[in-house]
Every structure is written in structure tokens, then in C-alpha cells.
Scaffold this motif. Sequence first.
Motif, PDB file in Angstrom:
ATOM      1  N   ALA A 410     -26.104  39.929 -86.085  1.00 36.30           N
ATOM      2  CA  ALA A 410     -25.154  39.198 -85.243  1.00 36.30           C
ATOM      3  C   ALA A 410     -25.884  38.341 -84.213  1.00 36.30           C
ATOM      4  O   ALA A 410     -25.493  37.189 -83.951  1.00 36.30           O
ATOM      5  CB  ALA A 410     -24.218  40.191 -84.551  1.00 36.30           C
ATOM      6  N   TRP A 411     -26.927  38.873 -83.614  1.00 43.54           N
ATOM      7  CA  TRP A 411     -27.754  38.125 -82.655  1.00 43.54           C
ATOM      8  C   TRP A 411     -28.285  36.851 -83.305  1.00 43.54           C
ATOM      9  O   TRP A 411     -28.204  35.757 -82.731  1.00 43.54           O
ATOM     10  CB  TRP A 411     -28.889  39.032 -82.198  1.00 43.54           C
ATOM     11  N   THR A 412     -28.864  37.008 -84.498  1.00 37.03           N
ATOM     12  CA  THR A 412     -29.454  35.856 -85.187  1.00 37.03           C
ATOM     13  C   THR A 412     -28.409  34.805 -85.514  1.00 37.03           C
ATOM     14  O   THR A 412     -28.660  33.593 -85.376  1.00 37.03           O
ATOM     15  CB  THR A 412     -30.149  36.322 -86.481  1.00 37.03           C
ATOM     16  N   MET A 413     -27.246  35.226 -85.951  1.00 33.80           N
ATOM     17  CA  MET A 413     -26.184  34.278 -86.295  1.00 33.80           C
ATOM     18  C   MET A 413     -25.758  33.446 -85.088  1.00 33.80           C
ATOM     19  O   MET A 413     -25.542  32.231 -85.188  1.00 33.80           O
ATOM     20  CB  MET A 413     -24.989  35.035 -86.866  1.00 33.80           C
ATOM     21  N   VAL A 414     -25.653  34.084 -83.933  1.00 34.82           N
ATOM     22  CA  VAL A 414     -25.300  33.348 -82.711  1.00 34.82           C
ATOM     23  C   VAL A 414     -26.348  32.280 -82.404  1.00 34.82           C
ATOM     24  O   VAL A 414     -26.028  31.140 -82.067  1.00 34.82           O
ATOM     25  CB  VAL A 414     -25.143  34.329 -81.524  1.00 34.82           C
ATOM     26  N   TYR A 433     -34.988  24.040 -77.163  1.00 31.85           N
ATOM     27  CA  TYR A 433     -36.098  24.997 -77.159  1.00 31.85           C
ATOM     28  C   TYR A 433     -35.613  26.371 -76.712  1.00 31.85           C
ATOM     29  O   TYR A 433     -36.023  27.399 -77.270  1.00 31.85           O
ATOM     30  CB  TYR A 433     -37.213  24.510 -76.244  1.00 31.85           C
ATOM     31  N   ALA A 434     -34.728  26.419 -75.719  1.00 29.94           N
ATOM     32  CA  ALA A 434     -34.193  27.704 -75.247  1.00 29.94           C
ATOM     33  C   ALA A 434     -33.422  28.407 -76.368  1.00 29.94           C
ATOM     34  O   ALA A 434     -33.570  29.624 -76.574  1.00 29.94           O
ATOM     35  CB  ALA A 434     -33.295  27.490 -74.040  1.00 29.94           C
ATOM     36  N   ALA A 435     -32.610  27.638 -77.116  1.00 28.27           N
ATOM     37  CA  ALA A 435     -31.864  28.222 -78.233  1.00 28.27           C
ATOM     38  C   ALA A 435     -32.817  28.707 -79.324  1.00 28.27           C
ATOM     39  O   ALA A 435     -32.588  29.744 -79.959  1.00 28.27           O
ATOM     40  CB  ALA A 435     -30.883  27.203 -78.798  1.00 28.27           C
ATOM     41  N   TYR A 436     -33.883  27.965 -79.541  1.00 27.95           N
ATOM     42  CA  TYR A 436     -34.892  28.355 -80.539  1.00 27.95           C
ATOM     43  C   TYR A 436     -35.540  29.679 -80.145  1.00 27.95           C
ATOM     44  O   TYR A 436     -35.693  30.578 -80.974  1.00 27.95           O
ATOM     45  CB  TYR A 436     -35.941  27.248 -80.646  1.00 27.95           C
ATOM     46  N   VAL A 437     -35.917  29.815 -78.875  1.00 30.61           N
ATOM     47  CA  VAL A 437     -36.556  31.045 -78.401  1.00 30.61           C
ATOM     48  C   VAL A 437     -35.604  32.230 -78.549  1.00 30.61           C
ATOM     49  O   VAL A 437     -36.004  33.317 -79.003  1.00 30.61           O
ATOM     50  CB  VAL A 437     -37.015  30.892 -76.940  1.00 30.61           C
ATOM     51  N   VAL A 438     -34.333  32.036 -78.186  1.00 27.43           N
ATOM     52  CA  VAL A 438     -33.356  33.124 -78.302  1.00 27.43           C
ATOM     53  C   VAL A 438     -33.220  33.571 -79.760  1.00 27.43           C
ATOM     54  O   VAL A 438     -33.184  34.763 -80.067  1.00 27.43           O
ATOM     55  CB  VAL A 438     -31.993  32.682 -77.738  1.00 27.43           C
ATOM     56  N   THR A 439     -33.163  32.611 -80.671  1.00 27.51           N
ATOM     57  CA  THR A 439     -32.997  32.944 -82.093  1.00 27.51           C
ATOM     58  C   THR A 439     -34.195  33.700 -82.634  1.00 27.51           C
ATOM     59  O   THR A 439     -34.059  34.745 -83.287  1.00 27.51           O
ATOM     60  CB  THR A 439     -32.786  31.660 -82.920  1.00 27.51           C
ATOM     61  N   VAL A 440     -35.392  33.201 -82.394  1.00 31.91           N
ATOM     62  CA  VAL A 440     -36.603  33.829 -82.929  1.00 31.91           C
ATOM     63  C   VAL A 440     -36.918  35.133 -82.196  1.00 31.91           C
ATOM     64  O   VAL A 440     -37.652  35.975 -82.721  1.00 31.91           O
ATOM     65  CB  VAL A 440     -37.784  32.845 -82.850  1.00 31.91           C
ATOM     66  N   SER A 441     -36.340  35.327 -81.008  1.00 32.05           N
ATOM     67  CA  SER A 441     -36.580  36.557 -80.233  1.00 32.05           C
ATOM     68  C   SER A 441     -35.707  37.719 -80.687  1.00 32.05           C
ATOM     69  O   SER A 441     -35.789  38.811 -80.110  1.00 32.05           O
ATOM     70  CB  SER A 441     -36.337  36.306 -78.740  1.00 32.05           C
ATOM     71  N   ALA A 442     -34.849  37.516 -81.680  1.00 29.39           N
ATOM     72  CA  ALA A 442     -34.048  38.635 -82.197  1.00 29.39           C
ATOM     73  C   ALA A 442     -34.974  39.780 -82.596  1.00 29.39           C
ATOM     74  O   ALA A 442     -36.020  39.551 -83.217  1.00 29.39           O
ATOM     75  CB  ALA A 442     -33.219  38.173 -83.394  1.00 29.39           C
ATOM     76  N   PRO A 443     -34.640  41.014 -82.242  1.00 27.62           N
ATOM     77  CA  PRO A 443     -35.547  42.142 -82.495  1.00 27.62           C
ATOM     78  C   PRO A 443     -35.996  42.225 -83.958  1.00 27.62           C
ATOM     79  O   PRO A 443     -35.215  41.964 -84.880  1.00 27.62           O
ATOM     80  CB  PRO A 443     -34.699  43.367 -82.114  1.00 27.62           C
ATOM     81  N   SER A 444     -37.237  42.587 -84.162  1.00 20.62           N
ATOM     82  CA  SER A 444     -37.781  42.729 -85.512  1.00 20.62           C
ATOM     83  C   SER A 444     -37.055  43.864 -86.240  1.00 20.62           C
ATOM     84  O   SER A 444     -37.049  45.001 -85.766  1.00 20.62           O
ATOM     85  CB  SER A 444     -39.275  43.035 -85.451  1.00 20.62           C
TER      86      SER A 444
END
Length: 556
Positions: A410-414, A433-444
Motif C-alpha cells: 500500500a505504501w508503494t502504491m501511494v 524528488y521528495a515523492a521519489y524518496v518516499v516511494t523508494v523508502s518503502a520498507p524492504s
Amino acid sequence: MASQITESLAVAASTAVSPDAAAPLATVRSGSGKNDTENANSKEAEVGTSTLSGDPSEDDGQYFHQHIVKDGQQVLISWTKEEERRVVRKADYLFLPIFALMFTWMAIDRTNVSGVLTSTFLRDTGMTRDQANTGVSLLWFGIVLLEIPSNIVLHRIGPHYWIPLQVVVWGVIEVLQMFVRNASGWYAARLFLGLGESGFIPGSLYVLSRWYTQDELASRTTIFFFGPSISAAFGSLISAGALRIEGAGGLFGWQWIFLICGVSTIATGILAFTLVPESPHHTGRLLGGLVPWSGWLSEREADVYVARIIRADPKKGQSSTMSIKFKDITDVLFSWTTWPYLIICLSGLQSVGGLSTWGATIIQSLGFTSIRANLLNAPAPIIASFLGLGLSSLVDRYKRFGYTIGFVAAWTMVGLIALYHLPVTTHASWSFYAAYVVTVSAPSWQPLNVTWLSLNSQTPQKRAIAYAVYIGCSNLGGTYGNQVFRGSDAPLYRRAWSACLALGSVWLATLIVQTALFKWFNRRFAAAVRAADDPAALERDALYTDRHGRKHRYYW
């Protein structure tokens, strides 16, 4: 003579006794007489596979007991909880890190192409972006080709030889990439790099599953994946440094990237050859046993280590080699429980998979220099890795895999929805860039899914094949995951973000169905046990016992 554990050995009695009575049992050999056998059977029937209950602080002065086979005879090993913690800590500090380090360099060798593509690589080799993409896909294709064969070889000759050898071989290939001059050379280099890396991940995961119990595996698997999770960050920093020494030694910046990463990988492989043991009773094998050493586990500690593993799972043995039959492969491939994991792998990983290759290039298109783009690409993977560690500790405690991975989906989809709607322009650079960081920061979440699959595999053979099939699918996904970011779609990447969202939707939907099915089958299993004349016969198929003592057919 070194100790060996037989996989058919039943779990011996686990009970609390006084220190004075229990201490002498540490090295007692079981007799072969009828009375001894009857007593052992009676004790096992009485207490079964029960464990000490209560708070860990209440275990002081209490002992666990387990038979192992040593020098051809049964030996009863007794140990305390503190003694068990001590030997596990040794493995955590001396065994687990070398596997995590090897995996880290493997991931860097795969993803450093992100930094290479921000350099003069395409101009120097006369390639297009789409040709570079093809080379990246060939790496993943090469891995898939030999995934299962490599895993079978590993079980024939032992991981203590095969895994370090693999690391050295692909390190040499990584160095040779610095001599690429055209598209054909690029294709060949990436394909052979993939062939060299085949089987490393499933082989290493299988080894970890034999060294740790079910309650320890999720967090250790996450630590194993921790380095690779932040490899994009390390790779970006290496790329930024290498690009700063452009021209030194007559080499381009991208050549320095391949050289630095390749030499580091070879050094790691040599280190692994000196330290990776054949089993807990063979930890003293510096340089493959050429240099005498007492080892990092004493004989007593090795006895405790293997006894605790068998006590937790009687199907596990400590032999470094194992026979895998064709039926083991077909049982895994034709089991309905395998396929949801594969679909989740093929969709979930690749919903953001292309960003591992093109993330720095996309950031560069926002108006940043190549060096700054690589530096800005570093923070998100680090955040994702630490968040993944936090989630793994929760999963180890509560065993709720589906809910946890669903949260990440769900995090990644947002994040992907935000990236789709934000334009890639200099004017909106920092918001994108902020949206990119949030997306790639989804927990492993990959290590959690791998652990989930492992725990739902009934035998070591099936677990080994399941690892190989899953990681093969993960690598197969890489053949198309990078292709979504095409040169013709730049700079807005509308088609790319749409494809990522579609993959994310499949990931989330499959996860919901899978979790619901596992819960439903567990309810049916519980009903069948209640109605059975011989519940114990059915309960042997259970893979999970919750905190209330209820047995479940599947982890969910």
C-alpha cells in the motif's frame, strides 16, 4: 571424527531439571540396550517437543536436552538458554556478516550500472539507452538460466566451496566490463555476469535456514538482505567518487566504477573462502582448511548449536551436501502454494525495479549534475533497509507475513500514484524528488516474503528448490522490470509509471487472496484435527504452532 546429525532423529525430551542433575548429561552417550531405548521413548512420549515456557529471565538454571549422532553413537546434549544465546551470537557476528557482505557486493555489481549510465558510458561505447537496457536484461536472463542447476551443484559439493568460488568468478567478470567498447561486448559481459551470479542467493538462503531456527529466520534473512537493500546507496557513493577521478590512469569514470567494484568483490570471495564453514563442527577452516585453527565454535559449542537446530526442527541436518530428487522439483513447481509467492515476486519487485537502474538518471533529468544525482540517489535505500529491519523484528515476534507485506504494498502504491501525477521538470524538481524518496523508502519486504516461503516448505529439499525457483523468478522479473523506462518515454515517463502502477496492483491483489487462502486452509485443518480419531497423525503436517499452542498448516 566430526559430528553429523541425522535428519530422521526425533526430538528428545525438553524439560527443566536442576543444575546438579543436568550438568553431567552434557556428554552422556545413550546406551543401546532395551531399557535405554524404552526410557528414551517413554520420555519423548511424555514431553514431546515442548519448550520451556514463561519469560526468558525465568529460564536460569534450567536445561534443554536433545540427542544427536556423534561418532556413530547417540549423544545426549544438555544446555542452558544462556549457553544457546552465546553460540547464536557467535554465528550472528562471525557467520552471518560474511554472507551479507557477499550479497552486498553482488547487488552493487548489479546496480552500479545506474551510476555508469550517468557518465559518458553511452557516448564512449556508441550505444543507445535501449541497447543499455537490453544488456541489463541479459544479466537477469543469465542468472535465470543456471539458477536451479547451480543450486544442485551447491548441494553436491557443499556451499563452503561453491559459494566463495562463485563470488571470485563474477568479481573477475565485473572487472572485465571495463573493457567494453560496443553493444556486443556489453551484451556478452552482462550475460556472463549473470551466469556467474546464478544460484548464489537461493544457495545462501538455504544455508541460513539450516543455521537458524524458524523464530530467528526472518530477522536474519532481513540482515542478509540489508546490504543489498542499501547497495544502491553504496553504489551511488562509489559512482560519485569514481566519476570525480575521471581520467586518472587513463581510465574513464565508468571504467573506474567497474574496476573498484570488481576488485572489492574478488577480495570478498577470498575472505569467504577462508571463513565459510562446512558445518558448526567445521568452523576451523582458514584458507579452506590449509591453515590450522581451532575454529570459532568449540566442540562443546558446536554440539549445542546442532542440538538446538534439531530440537527446533527434526527435519534439519547439518550435512553440507544433500540429495535432491526430480520429485522434489515437481512437488514445488506443481504446488498451488508456490505460485502466489512467484506472482508477488514478479509484480511487486518490478513495480519499482526499474528505479534501481534508472533512478539516478531520472534524478539527473531534474536538472542535477551526474555526481549530485548519484549522491541524491543514496538516502532512500538506506531508509528502506532500516525500516525493513524494524518490520522483520515484528514478523519474528507475531508471524504475520501477509499483513506486513500488504502494508509495504500500500505504501508503494501511494508513492507511485504521486510520481505518476508529478511532472519530471526542473520547475517541480524538489517535489518530484521528495515523492521519489518516499516511494523508494518503502520498507524492504523481499526477505520477509522469502522467509514466508521457506517456513511453508515441508522438507529441506523442497525448501532448497523453492528458494531457487523464487529467486529465479525474481531475476526473471529483472529482464522486463528495467524495460519500462524507455528512452522514447522520457522525460515524463507516463507509460512507465502506468506500468509500475499496474504491477503494484497485481502485487497487492495477489497478496490479499494468498493471505485469505492460507487462513481458510488453516481453519479447515483445525476442524479436521478436532474431528479426527487420531489428531496426532494430522498434526504432524502442521508447520506453525502459535503462542496458544494451536497448530496451523501454514504461516500467514
